[in-house]
Design an enzyme around this catalytic site. Sequence first.
Site, PDB file in Angstrom:
ATOM      1  N   TYR A  68      32.899  41.686  40.110  1.00  0.00           N
ATOM      2  CA  TYR A  68      33.866  40.774  40.812  1.00  0.00           C
ATOM      3  C   TYR A  68      35.517  41.275  40.831  1.00  0.00           C
ATOM      4  O   TYR A  68      36.034  41.136  41.963  1.00  0.00           O
ATOM      5  CB  TYR A  68      33.845  39.574  39.822  1.00  0.00           C
ATOM      6  CG  TYR A  68      34.832  38.346  40.503  1.00  0.00           C
ATOM      7  CD1 TYR A  68      34.430  37.606  41.806  1.00  0.00           C
ATOM      8  CD2 TYR A  68      35.976  38.040  39.973  1.00  0.00           C
ATOM      9  CE1 TYR A  68      35.157  36.515  42.114  1.00  0.00           C
ATOM     10  CE2 TYR A  68      36.713  36.971  40.519  1.00  0.00           C
ATOM     11  CZ  TYR A  68      36.172  36.272  41.526  1.00  0.00           C
ATOM     12  OH  TYR A  68      37.123  35.411  42.160  1.00  0.00           O
ATOM     13  N   SER A 127      42.018  37.347  43.752  1.00  0.00           N
ATOM     14  CA  SER A 127      42.193  36.606  42.178  1.00  0.00           C
ATOM     15  C   SER A 127      42.874  37.460  41.393  1.00  0.00           C
ATOM     16  O   SER A 127      43.200  38.618  41.812  1.00  0.00           O
ATOM     17  CB  SER A 127      40.543  36.832  41.845  1.00  0.00           C
ATOM     18  OG  SER A 127      40.515  36.343  40.508  1.00  0.00           O
TER      19      SER A 127
END
Length: 265
Positions: free
Chosen positions: A156, A143
């Site tokens: 995350y 990501s």
Amino acid sequence: MDLGISGKIALVTGADSGIGWETARILLEEGASVILTDKDPEKLAIAAERIGHPNQVFFYPADITNIEELKKLHQKIAAKIGKIDILVQSAGITGAQGLFHELDDEGWTTTLEVDLLGPVRLVNEFLPDLRAGGWGRLVFLASEDAVQPYDDELPYCCAKAGILALSKGLSRTYAREGLLVNSVSPAFIETPMTDAMMEKRSEELKVSKDEAIQSFLDQKRPYLELKRRGQTEEVAAVIAFLCSDKASFVNGSNYRVDAGSVATI
């Protein structure tokens, strides 16, 4: 484009929707046999039916955090299809959100369990397949958050930074055996995960979903220059390339598919 993967066997996790499903679709179109896996058996069956290619697509539910389920998944694939040549690790969750002082230990543990340790366990189970035969491809979904952390998504962000390190480390270990390892880092793609985020935002701000998306882009992703959510096929195309013979000199790389969202070089 002929990706040179006709006859290869690919396993795609997180394949019941979003980027995983779209990646599986492209790999199938390129002639690979594809195994879809995710946690929910019903959603997985629907995803397999929607994708078509009944003679080339298989689906088996499994939780990537569960070592025993991964072993059973591997056994089923080995018995019914054969060894895999391609592994795309797309499964993941947004995880615990909030500022650091608002997060508890369970939020951190759950996020890291799914988004970092899950991929570790998955690769550990299927690595013998990928190392056999002198040709293999492993692609991780990371990501933008891995290199540009956001203060309200730190679990995350940390998990995805770990994925980049894992990918790079594996690429150094196994490339000379023919196993090439890379990662892809999307930003704000139109998936069920970001749908849920934007629906929550629209409720909190008491605005429409479209307004929530626009305000998120303006306030939270100012460098995402195209000012829209990316489409799953825009990410899947890059993943499929990295799974192919066309990427035979690409190893240890991280491809950003983020419309400029990461502000640095």
